[in-house]
Write a protein that holds these residues in place. Structure first.
Motif, PDB file in Angstrom:
ATOM      1  N   LEU A 179      49.817  -2.652 -24.685  1.00  0.00           N
ATOM      2  CA  LEU A 179      50.284  -1.703 -25.693  1.00  0.00           C
ATOM      3  C   LEU A 179      49.752  -0.324 -25.329  1.00  0.00           C
ATOM      4  CD1 LEU A 179      49.432  -4.589 -27.141  1.00  0.00           C
ATOM      5  CD2 LEU A 179      50.270  -3.430 -29.149  1.00  0.00           C
ATOM      6  N   GLN A 219      49.822   4.185 -25.797  1.00  0.00           N
ATOM      7  CA  GLN A 219      50.123   5.378 -26.588  1.00  0.00           C
ATOM      8  C   GLN A 219      50.680   6.439 -25.657  1.00  0.00           C
ATOM      9  OE1 GLN A 219      46.897   6.693 -29.067  1.00  0.00           O
ATOM     10  NE2 GLN A 219      47.820   8.672 -29.485  1.00  0.00           N
ATOM     11  N   THR A 272      55.188  -5.950 -24.665  1.00  0.00           N
ATOM     12  CA  THR A 272      54.782  -4.601 -25.050  1.00  0.00           C
ATOM     13  C   THR A 272      54.501  -4.516 -26.543  1.00  0.00           C
ATOM     14  OG1 THR A 272      57.104  -3.975 -25.226  1.00  0.00           O
ATOM     15  CG2 THR A 272      55.993  -3.475 -23.157  1.00  0.00           C
ATOM     16  N   GLN A 273      54.377  -5.657 -27.176  1.00  0.00           N
ATOM     17  CA  GLN A 273      53.941  -5.717 -28.568  1.00  0.00           C
ATOM     18  C   GLN A 273      53.232  -7.049 -28.776  1.00  0.00           C
ATOM     19  OE1 GLN A 273      57.441  -5.491 -30.983  1.00  0.00           O
ATOM     20  NE2 GLN A 273      58.211  -7.490 -30.358  1.00  0.00           N
ATOM     21  N   LEU A 274      52.341  -7.089 -29.734  1.00  0.00           N
ATOM     22  CA  LEU A 274      51.615  -8.322 -29.995  1.00  0.00           C
ATOM     23  C   LEU A 274      52.591  -9.396 -30.438  1.00  0.00           C
ATOM     24  CD1 LEU A 274      48.432  -6.991 -31.814  1.00  0.00           C
ATOM     25  CD2 LEU A 274      48.645  -7.772 -29.457  1.00  0.00           C
ATOM     26  N   ASN A 275      52.468 -10.561 -29.840  1.00  0.00           N
ATOM     27  CA  ASN A 275      53.442 -11.626 -30.050  1.00  0.00           C
ATOM     28  C   ASN A 275      53.244 -12.297 -31.402  1.00  0.00           C
ATOM     29  OD1 ASN A 275      55.535 -13.311 -29.486  1.00  0.00           O
ATOM     30  ND2 ASN A 275      54.659 -14.157 -27.630  1.00  0.00           N
ATOM     31  N   ALA A 316      49.738  -9.038 -23.359  1.00  0.00           N
ATOM     32  CA  ALA A 316      50.488  -7.906 -23.898  1.00  0.00           C
ATOM     33  C   ALA A 316      49.779  -6.622 -23.496  1.00  0.00           C
ATOM     34  CB  ALA A 316      50.593  -8.000 -25.420  1.00  0.00           C
TER      35      ALA A 316
END
Length: 304
Positions: free
Chosen positions: A256, A258, A214-217, A254
């Motif tokens: 992500l 909003q 859920t976030q850029l690695n 991933a």
């Protein structure tokens, strides 16, 4: 929700992928696979495309849906580009070519013979993806037809010798001993070709590293990759000198989003292709120049 930045509707996009799969496999084979609940990756892709079409291409805003399904959608779209490009078709409309730009009639027979076998199809897609990547950069790719030979050779204008390549997709439940067998087989295939060249074993381990973030690695390396590297390094110490390098390749996904009440207002889905290079310490033809000959990129798909 819908995909952002497309010139066609979501429904049209998935309909094009259904047509691409039908062109490659034949409608009758695909329909028979659905009836017998085949686990072939192409059947799974077809069912996913059908489901998206039946939902009028709408993408639910549920984070759970986006996390569980959207990575497969990205892989479906990526596979469509690979099939179109490698076959000489149109990547904009996801149409299939005749593979005339990839190999001769015997190569096309090899592709037809293995594409309907699940594990062989996965390795075939790894082969076609790497071959297509080189073709897009103007490198000459010559595919081979015999099982005793590697998949193809790449003639790179900045290298004095060809890159002789064999590709494999490693399954999720594969034991470490499989790496040893794959490297040994690749070494034998390269020697059987009977020409000087940089031997390459490209192993895709994405099935072993399949997680959704859920976030850029960052640049952390998955444990499964470290285990493969350790096993292969020990195998290359004293033998398999026709293999100049082994490359471990994997994809990271991933999602992500909003937030808004009841779901996500918009989302970004990424697929990042990464690799680790394992050079042979005593290769017959070591790759001394570190050129960009392995794909490493990030594909992003906006959903809104």
């Amino acid at each position: 929700m819908s995909f952002s930045g497309n010139d066609v509707s979501n429904v049209q996009l998935f309909q094009m992928h259904v047509s691409l799969l039908e062109s490659f496999f034949g409608r009758e084979w695909l329909e028979a696979g659905i009836r017998r609940r085949s686990q072939h990756p192409a059947i799974k892709n077809l069912l996913l495309a059908h489901a998206m079409c039946q939902n009028n291409g709408r993408i639910p805003t549920s984070p759970a849906f986006l996390m569980s399904v959207m990575p497969d959608v990205v892989r479906l779209l990526f596979d469509g580009i690979v099939l179109s490009k490698a076959s000489g078709g149109n990547t904009s409309s996801f149409t299939l070519g005749d593979f005339a730009n990839y190999g001769d009639d015997e190569v096309r027979k090899r592709i037809d013979a293995i594409k309907k076998i699940s594990n062989e199809f996965n390795s075939l897609m790894t082969e076609l993806a790497y071959g297509a990547w080189h073709q897009m950069r103007g490198h000459k790719v010559t595919a081979y037809d015999a099982k005793c030979l590697p998949d193809f050779r790449v003639d790179h204008h900045k290298l004095p010798l060809p890159i002789i390549t064999d590709c494999k997709r490693i399954g999720q439940e594969t034991l470490p001993s499989r790496y040893k067998r794959v490297v040994a087989k690749t070494n034998k295939q390269i020697k059987a070709l009977g020409i000087d060249g940089y031997g390459l074993a490209l192993l895709d381990v994405s099935e072993k590293t399949r997680t959704v973030a859920t976030q850029l690695n960052d640049n952390a390396v998955p444990q499964a990759v470290e285990e493969a590297v350790d096993c292969i390094q020990r195998e290359l110490v004293h033998c398999h000198k026709s293999v100049s390098e082994v490359v471990i390749q994997w994809d990271e996904c991933a999602v992500l989003g909003q937030d808004k009440p009841g779901g996500w207002m918009k989302a970004l889905v990424t697929m990042r292709r990464r690799h680790r290079i394992i050079p042979h310490p005593n290769a017959r033809f070591p790759l001394k120049e570190r050129l960009p000959i392995y794909p490493e990129f990030t594909t992003m798909l906006g959903v809104k």
